[in-house]
Design a protein around this motif. Sequence first.
Motif, PDB file in Angstrom:
ATOM      1  N   VAL A 121       0.864  -1.184   0.000  1.00 28.41           N
ATOM      2  CA  VAL A 121       0.000   0.000   0.000  1.00 28.41           C
ATOM      3  C   VAL A 121       0.899   1.230   0.000  1.00 28.41           C
ATOM      4  N   HIS A 132      -2.486  -0.279  -4.306  1.00 24.25           N
ATOM      5  CA  HIS A 132      -3.392   0.302  -3.321  1.00 24.25           C
ATOM      6  C   HIS A 132      -2.798   1.625  -2.841  1.00 24.25           C
ATOM      7  N   GLN A 146      -7.483  -0.563  -4.205  1.00 22.36           N
ATOM      8  CA  GLN A 146      -8.202   0.412  -3.400  1.00 22.36           C
ATOM      9  C   GLN A 146      -7.481   1.760  -3.479  1.00 22.36           C
TER      10      GLN A 146
END
Length: 340
Positions: free
Chosen positions: A147, A159, A323
């Motif tokens: 992430v 992400h 995401q």
Amino acid sequence: MKDVITIKEIARQLNVSPSTVSRALQNHPRISSHTRDAVHALAGQLKYLPSTTARNLQRGRTGVIGMVLPEIRENFFSEVINGVEELAFEHHMTVALYQSHDRFDREKQILTMLASNRVDGVLLSVAKETQQIHHIQELQDRQIPLVLFDRIPPHIAAHQVECNMEKGAYEATKWLARRGHRRIALLNGPHALIASEERYRGYITALVEEGLPVENCLIKRSDLTTSETVLKMSQLLSSVTRPDAVLAFNDYVALDAMRVCRSYGLVVNRDVAFVSFANLPLNTYLEHPPLASVEQHPYQIGFMAADILLKVINGKIDPENLQKVTLEPELIVREQSELV
């Protein structure tokens, strides 16, 4: 140091197998209550602690999240760490923290090390020197969950958690313009940071909407060091078209630039007004802090980045279902601004 008590030692003293002790400690139904109680009693007496490492290895995990950021001494990143650790602690995960010190070579070396140590996932905010992403892609090729947060390189599928810096710069510039400032300078960060380009776009959009000219002489880029900031602010103040306000990349840059103003005999926030980013807590202790600062919500960024990473690690989010979380900034205006 005392020897570490293991399952084997408990098994030896009770004359049972290590697997029996392991099942008893987990209250397995196939273990008799007599054996279970004896194992628990001896484990308590010997102050036995289960090995998290061993348990994780059985599941093919290390129980470790690697976190790589530019500088821990920056309050913004300290708050991000707080958000990450809060959630990691709840999930019994260890956070291994590394600083790139804004160097590409160091960042690359750290990611290679984390990959070789088989961490369960990585949280990354890139260094200001980072312009290539192959080392990040290599991490992804190894299928290590990743992430990116705050400083996110362009053109990478991963992400992401960030704050809308373009909107923050837009609102800050509009605020200055509506207070009557007409020569608003931008003391920005390096080209390599996408956050710098986001600030630039928001600044330009606000100037155009307010009918103010876009002047290249009022736009300076700094590598975010004190020496470079001092140089670029001195150039702005030495110009025949000196600015009456400055939008700074962050509060640290603003504070360095304000010191330059004082060396020129100028009164901060009267002769040259300052607005910046980060909303540092230390501003509340300063006699003349920036008039306003864009709150970037670092704690929430860290918490949300950790949440996404843990969900990917635990199979609750498909790694391919990328995401992207973008938090809304908040312009924090200080009370003294009404006196200027």
